[in-house]
Design a protein around this motif. Structure first.
Motif, mmCIF file in Angstrom:
data_model
loop_
_atom_site.group_PDB
_atom_site.id
_atom_site.type_symbol
_atom_site.label_atom_id
_atom_site.label_comp_id
_atom_site.label_asym_id
_atom_site.label_seq_id
_atom_site.Cartn_x
_atom_site.Cartn_y
_atom_site.Cartn_z
ATOM 1 N N GLU A 1 -5.261 0.543 4.282
ATOM 2 C CA GLU A 1 -4.135 0.297 3.949
ATOM 3 C C GLU A 1 -3.188 -0.669 4.782
ATOM 4 O OE1 GLU A 1 -5.010 3.430 4.240
ATOM 5 O OE2 GLU A 1 -5.263 3.920 1.995
ATOM 6 N N GLN B 1 1.364 3.846 7.212
ATOM 7 C CA GLN B 1 1.033 2.782 7.852
ATOM 8 C C GLN B 1 0.950 3.080 9.304
ATOM 9 O OE1 GLN B 1 2.253 -1.199 7.090
ATOM 10 N NE2 GLN B 1 1.966 -0.979 4.745
ATOM 11 N N PRO C 1 0.891 -1.162 0.159
ATOM 12 C CA PRO C 1 -0.065 -0.147 0.018
ATOM 13 C C PRO C 1 0.874 1.104 0.063
ATOM 14 C CG PRO C 1 -0.343 -1.484 1.940
ATOM 15 C CD PRO C 1 0.512 -2.034 1.306
#
Length: 180
Positions: free
Chosen positions: A36, A29, A25
């Motif tokens: 994601e 994060q 992704p």
């Protein structure tokens, strides 16, 4: 004689490789609940599932090579179980001994794979619920098994390392088996 587990091992290893080759992704994060992050976690867990499936099928492949005669669904779950089957049939296998050594070595790559697999099923990090004592009161102190390795965070780098190591092990042991 054809080994019915060889295809399962190869298929699971290839699936893991394909999962790990999928694009990561693009978003940061930092939020573990972001789509994601959840997508990446799902990919990593899927790759881990395929790695564990390949390992278990490889144990069964080794047992089949040694003609241990277990029924489908009755395959060994651990290298130790496979070694016990080998010993009970009066056979010897250097490959099975290597698998046992790998499982017993606290510094082996397999320990990380096994810890990650166990953490997938026990997400509390190895802590287990304390049973109630005779009065029915529960202890508030969590119990942790100290003889098992704490799992590292599941990530693509670890999974790729485990995939490479398992693939090398499988190829080496198959090549050694063909020499005999």
């Amino acid at each position: 004689m054809s080994n019915p587990y060889t295809g399962t091992v190869a298929s699971a290893l290839r699936r893991c490789q394909l999962i790990l080759q999928s694009p990561a992704p693009a978003a940061e994060q930092s939020n573990p609940l972001s789509p994601e992050s959840l997508y990446e976690s799902a990919l990593c867990q899927g790759a881990l599932l395929q790695l564990w499936r390949a390992y278990r099928a490889f144990l069964a492949e080794q047992g089949h090579q040694l003609q241990l005669g277990f029924a489908p669904g009755g395959e060994p779950e651990t290298a130790h179980a496979l070694a016990q089957l080998v010993a009970s049939r009066g056979k010897f296998s250097a490959e099975v001994n290597e698998l046992v050594s790998l499982a017993e070595n606290p510094d082996s790559w397999f320990q990380g794979l096994e810890a990650a697999w166990r953490a997938l099923w026990h997400p509390a990090g190895g802590a287990v619920q304390s049973p109630a004592d005779s009065t029915g009161a529960q202890s508030l102190i969590p119990v942790r098994q100290l003889d098992t390795r704490a799992p590292e965070a599941l990530n693509r780098d670890s999974l790729e390392e485990w995939l490479r190591a398992l693939n090398e092990l499988v190829q080496r042991q198959r090549a050694h088996g063909q020499e005999w």
